[in-house]
Design a protein around this motif. Structure first.
Motif, PDB file in Angstrom:
ATOM      1  N   GLY A 114       1.164   6.503  -6.980  1.00 55.29           N
ATOM      2  CA  GLY A 114      -0.299   6.719  -7.427  1.00 55.29           C
ATOM      3  C   GLY A 114      -0.934   5.553  -8.000  1.00 55.29           C
ATOM      4  N   VAL A 164       0.930  -1.191  -0.145  1.00 50.60           N
ATOM      5  CA  VAL A 164      -0.061   0.120  -0.016  1.00 50.60           C
ATOM      6  C   VAL A 164       0.986   1.140   0.131  1.00 50.60           C
ATOM      7  CG1 VAL A 164      -1.695   1.458   1.342  1.00 50.60           C
ATOM      8  CG2 VAL A 164      -2.122  -0.937   1.069  1.00 50.60           C
ATOM      9  N   GLU A 165       2.074   1.316   0.971  1.00 52.60           N
ATOM     10  CA  GLU A 165       2.904   2.261   0.918  1.00 52.60           C
ATOM     11  C   GLU A 165       3.639   2.582  -0.593  1.00 52.60           C
ATOM     12  OE1 GLU A 165       7.459   2.860   2.701  1.00 52.60           O
ATOM     13  OE2 GLU A 165       5.843   2.106   4.135  1.00 52.60           O
ATOM     14  N   HIS A 185      -3.223   1.683  -7.577  1.00 51.62           N
ATOM     15  CA  HIS A 185      -4.176   1.065  -6.840  1.00 51.62           C
ATOM     16  C   HIS A 185      -3.742  -0.042  -6.504  1.00 51.62           C
ATOM     17  CE1 HIS A 185      -7.494   3.991  -8.309  1.00 51.62           C
ATOM     18  NE2 HIS A 185      -6.994   3.942  -9.476  1.00 51.62           N
ATOM     19  N   ARG A 236       0.955   4.060  -3.047  1.00 50.47           N
ATOM     20  CA  ARG A 236       0.550   5.411  -2.679  1.00 50.47           C
ATOM     21  C   ARG A 236       1.706   6.374  -3.304  1.00 50.47           C
ATOM     22  NH1 ARG A 236      -1.864   4.501   3.108  1.00 50.47           N
ATOM     23  NH2 ARG A 236      -4.084   4.143   2.558  1.00 50.47           N
TER      24      ARG A 236
END
Length: 192
Positions: free
Chosen positions: A104, A97-98, A106, A101
């Protein structure tokens, strides 16, 4: 070349023998996303384990570090990836997830959760009999039970805002049907 999909990480999740690798390869082939398999990395550390007496947990941690670095490189190139790994601990998903992010992208989780325990057991033990386990995966149902006890329930964690689909990989559905179900889920979850 126009991109059909937004950049994403498709993170396979599930215990050994649940069909993650088979499904991840089919999804990767269908979407033409690079596949990064933690077992490809871990399999290549087995000689280190025996030659230098490095604890398996250390080599497992190293495998994740390499997996994340390869994932980051693919994201830097603007590519989407399919990650084949148990993701049995929340910290592993947190790292993906890091990374997502930071670029940009998903994250979508595809959790392989077999409903037919007998079929799951058959697959796990058949893989071991055929030599497909490379020595770091459970070879018996009893070993799988000990691994599950060691997880102490931590593999079934909350995922907050990450999109997730759970598929029964022991259902009699054809592989193509499972892949289409996952792709339909991604299309409905992520603005394409």
């Amino acid at each position: 070349m126009e991109k059909q999909w937004p950049q994403m990480i498709i993170a396979m999740k599930g215990h050994p023998g649940t069909g993650k690798s088979t499904l991840s390869r089919a999804i990767s082939t269908c979407l033409q996303f690079p596949l990064i398999d933690k077992d490809d990395i871990r399999d290549n550390t087995l000689s280190l384990q025996s030659q230098y007496q490095i604890p398996p947990s250390t080599l497992n941690d190293l495998s994740y570090l390499v997996l994340w670095q390869i994932t980051e490189t693919q994201l830097q190139l603007g590519l989407s990836v399919v990650i084949d790994s148990p993701h049995s601990r929340r910290a592993n998903l947190n790292k993906l997830v890091e990374l997502a992010r930071a670029y940009g992208a998903h994250v979508v989780i595809v959790e392989c959760r077999p409903k037919d325990e007998r079929e799951w057991r058959r697959r796990l033990e058949e893989r071991a009999r055929s030599g497909g386990d490379k020595g770091h995966k459970p070879a018996t149902w009893e070993e799988m039970g000990r691994i599950m006890e060691g997880y102490n329930g931590c593999w079934d964690y909350e995922i907050e805002d990450v999109k997730k689909i759970v598929v029964d990989t022991t259902a009699r559905d054809e592989q193509e049907k499972l892949v289409n179900m996952v792709i339909d889920f991604i299309k409905s979850s992520i603005v394409v």
